[in-house]
Design a protein around this motif. Structure first.
Motif, PDB file in Angstrom:
ATOM      1  N   LYS A   1      58.623   1.206 -30.514  1.00 47.27           N
ATOM      2  CA  LYS A   1      58.949   2.398 -29.725  1.00 47.27           C
ATOM      3  C   LYS A   1      58.655   2.112 -28.262  1.00 47.27           C
ATOM      4  O   LYS A   1      57.599   1.568 -27.912  1.00 47.27           O
ATOM      5  CB  LYS A   1      58.130   3.589 -30.236  1.00 47.27           C
ATOM      6  CG  LYS A   1      58.413   4.873 -29.489  1.00 47.27           C
ATOM      7  CD  LYS A   1      57.173   5.315 -28.807  1.00 47.27           C
ATOM      8  CE  LYS A   1      57.330   6.395 -27.821  1.00 47.27           C
ATOM      9  NZ  LYS A   1      56.407   6.266 -26.719  1.00 47.27           N
TER      10      LYS A   1
ATOM     11  N   ASN B   1      59.857   3.507 -23.930  1.00 47.47           N
ATOM     12  CA  ASN B   1      60.634   4.464 -23.137  1.00 47.47           C
ATOM     13  C   ASN B   1      61.606   3.693 -22.243  1.00 47.47           C
ATOM     14  O   ASN B   1      61.636   2.462 -22.238  1.00 47.47           O
ATOM     15  CB  ASN B   1      59.701   5.421 -22.371  1.00 47.47           C
ATOM     16  CG  ASN B   1      58.853   4.713 -21.338  1.00 47.47           C
ATOM     17  OD1 ASN B   1      59.229   3.665 -20.810  1.00 47.47           O
ATOM     18  ND2 ASN B   1      57.708   5.277 -21.028  1.00 47.47           N
TER      19      ASN B   1
ATOM     20  N   ASN C   1      61.112  14.633 -31.694  1.00 49.56           N
ATOM     21  CA  ASN C   1      61.443  15.159 -30.361  1.00 49.56           C
ATOM     22  C   ASN C   1      60.766  16.507 -30.129  1.00 49.56           C
ATOM     23  O   ASN C   1      60.212  16.765 -29.052  1.00 49.56           O
ATOM     24  CB  ASN C   1      62.960  15.385 -30.225  1.00 49.56           C
ATOM     25  CG  ASN C   1      63.712  14.126 -29.869  1.00 49.56           C
ATOM     26  OD1 ASN C   1      63.128  13.136 -29.430  1.00 49.56           O
ATOM     27  ND2 ASN C   1      65.013  14.150 -30.070  1.00 49.56           N
TER      28      ASN C   1
HETATM   29  N1  LIG Z   1      60.076  17.777 -20.886  1.00 50.09           N
HETATM   30  C1  LIG Z   1      60.263  17.570 -22.181  1.00 50.09           C
HETATM   31  N2  LIG Z   1      60.999  18.454 -22.908  1.00 50.09           N
HETATM   32  C2  LIG Z   1      61.214  18.241 -24.223  1.00 50.09           C
HETATM   33  N3  LIG Z   1      60.758  17.184 -24.902  1.00 50.09           N
HETATM   34  C3  LIG Z   1      60.035  16.274 -24.240  1.00 50.09           C
HETATM   35  C4  LIG Z   1      59.747  16.417 -22.848  1.00 50.09           C
HETATM   36  N4  LIG Z   1      59.003  15.360 -22.476  1.00 50.09           N
HETATM   37  C5  LIG Z   1      58.842  14.598 -23.578  1.00 50.09           C
HETATM   38  N5  LIG Z   1      59.465  15.136 -24.634  1.00 50.09           N
HETATM   39  C6  LIG Z   1      59.542  14.596 -26.005  1.00 50.09           C
HETATM   40  O1  LIG Z   1      58.549  13.619 -26.189  1.00 50.09           O
HETATM   41  C7  LIG Z   1      59.160  12.328 -26.388  1.00 50.09           C
HETATM   42  C8  LIG Z   1      58.372  11.293 -25.657  1.00 50.09           C
HETATM   43  O2  LIG Z   1      58.411  11.573 -24.263  1.00 50.09           O
HETATM   44  P1  LIG Z   1      58.497  10.448 -23.165  1.00 50.09           P
HETATM   45  O3  LIG Z   1      59.799   9.758 -23.273  1.00 50.09           O
HETATM   46  O4  LIG Z   1      58.096  11.097 -21.892  1.00 50.09           O
HETATM   47  O5  LIG Z   1      57.316   9.583 -23.706  1.00 50.09           O
HETATM   48  P2  LIG Z   1      56.845   8.139 -23.418  1.00 50.09           P
HETATM   49  O6  LIG Z   1      57.245   7.735 -22.062  1.00 50.09           O
HETATM   50  O7  LIG Z   1      57.257   7.387 -24.600  1.00 50.09           O
HETATM   51  O8  LIG Z   1      55.324   8.434 -23.436  1.00 50.09           O
HETATM   52  P3  LIG Z   1      54.079   7.512 -23.303  1.00 50.09           P
HETATM   53  O9  LIG Z   1      54.386   6.455 -22.286  1.00 50.09           O
HETATM   54  O10 LIG Z   1      53.035   8.487 -22.873  1.00 50.09           O
HETATM   55  O11 LIG Z   1      53.834   6.990 -24.675  1.00 50.09           O
HETATM   56  C9  LIG Z   1      60.585  12.452 -25.885  1.00 50.09           C
HETATM   57  O12 LIG Z   1      61.437  11.563 -26.548  1.00 50.09           O
HETATM   58  C10 LIG Z   1      60.876  13.890 -26.231  1.00 50.09           C
HETATM   59  O13 LIG Z   1      61.200  13.956 -27.587  1.00 50.09           O
END
Ligand SMILES: Nc1ncnc2c1ncn2[C@@H]1O[C@H](COP(=O)(O)OP(=O)(O)OP(=O)(O)O)[C@@H](O)[C@H]1O
Ligand SMILES: O=C(O)C(=O)C[C@H](O)[C@H](O)CO
Length: 305
Positions: A180, A182, A275
């Motif tokens: 996983k 981002n 999500n």
């Molecule tokens: N503003 C938002 N509204 C709705 N869902 C959100 C939002 N922010 C995050 N999410 C949900 O959380 C998931 C993970 O968020 P994000 O992509 O910011 O995490 P990340 O960068 O993987 O986090 P980290 O680096 O902290 O592990 C997103 O795929 C979404 O499903």
């Protein structure tokens, strides 16, 4: 191991620490967040980590006990202090972490007790940060090697500051079944591993073919996520929320995905749930908000649609 329940055992392997927000502090650390959330999501979430022999360490142990998480696999270090992180925001969606060095979770020790625990795990989640020192890096890989062949090994890449290295990432990819990351991490990996990220499907296929990963999951904040698995691409939209802070949203997402895959849910339904769980955590302050009831309600809702 004292396995008191028949719930699936989900291990968060790596850092447990204090997130310091100005003059407030809250428990955190990505793998610990995953274990905490897995516990709220109907699994037996268990943290494998190390804290200092100090007040901050005692408070983390008390927190785990209060939340009905085991403290049995939290080692106590007599030399290094409990870890802390300074969390700052220019934007609630984009926390900046300053992760302090020379701390207890850098020095996890592999032993027979951990080997026994890992053998029983249905899922293990680990990241890159806790591999910044050789002690924990080697222990983490010994733990992973001790898991059973059907254990769901999840590498939640979580690249922080300068604490990553091509070799550590490649070794971790090779140990994982689900990866996983981002969108920012896709860019970093693309450069580090010389894989084009112009087409995300080709990027994911590269990770699958070269490192033997089964599934690649790319999170996209409020826009949801993409999953590449079983020779398919799933694009799962997000449900935007009003963000309190995004700290721990990704970890909650990972815990939700793991918990529902362990229950046999398909990728699409599990990702839709993940999500919504990530969004719920983003709508609350800190990485470990208590949301057991809300998660259960959401789970029922998604199962019934
Ligand atoms: N503003 C938002 N509204 C709705 N869902 C959100 C939002 N922010 C995050 N999410 C949900 O959380 C998931 C993970 O968020 P994000 O992509 O910011 O995490 P990340 O960068 O993987 O986090 P980290 O680096 O902290 O592990 C997103 O795929 C979404 O499903
Ligand atoms: O553990 C990590 O990856 C961190 O960046 C530490 C953070 O403070 C943590 O994830 C948020 O609880």
């Amino acid at each position: 191991m004292n396995n008191l329940t028949s719930l699936p055992l989900v291990i968060g392997l790596g850092e447990l620490l204090w997130d310091c927000f100005g003059d407030e502090r809250r428990p955190g650390g990505a793998p610990a967040n995953v274990a905490f959330q897995a516990n709220q999501l109907g699994c037996q979430g268990t943290v494998v980590t190390r804290v200092g022999q100090d007040e901050l360490g005692t408070e983390l142990l008390d927190f785990l006990k209060q939340q009905q998480l085991s403290t049995e696999y939290v080692q106590i270090d007599t030399t290094f202090p409990t870890g802390t992180v300074t969390v700052e925001f220019s934007d609630a969606n984009d926390p900046q972490y300053t992760i302090h060095e020379q701390v207890a979770w850098d020095h996890l020790e592999f032993n027979d007790k951990l080997a026994e625990l890992m053998k029983q795990a249905q899922a293990v989640c680990f990241g890159t940060l806790a591999q910044r020192e050789a002690d924990s890096r080697e222990s983490i890989h010994e733990c992973l090697a001790a898991t059973s062949s059907d254990c769901l090994v999840v590498y939640d890449i979580n690249l922080r500051q300068k604490y990553y290295d091509r070799d550590w990432i490649e070794r971790s990819l090779s140990a994982a079944k689900i990866v996983k990351l981002n969108q920012d991490e896709v860019q970093v990996l693309s450069e580090l591993l010389a894989i084009s990220a112009e087409d995300l499907q080709i990027f994911a296929q590269h990770l699958q073919q070269v490192y033997g990963v089964d599934a690649v999951c790319i999170t996209r904040g409020s826009e949801g996520c993409l999953i590449y698995a079983d020779n398919q691409q799933y694009e799962i939209p997000g449900s935007p929320v009003e963000v309190a802070d995004a700290v721990g949203a990704g970890d909650a997402f990972t815990a939700a995905l793991i918990s529902r895959r362990l229950l046999g849910w398909g990728w699409e339904q599990a990702a839709l749930f993940a999500n919504r769980v990530g969004g719920l955590v983003a709508s609350q302050a800190g990485a470990m908000p208590v949301l057991r009831v809300e998660f259960e309600r959401l789970s029922q809702e998604i199962q019934n649609t």
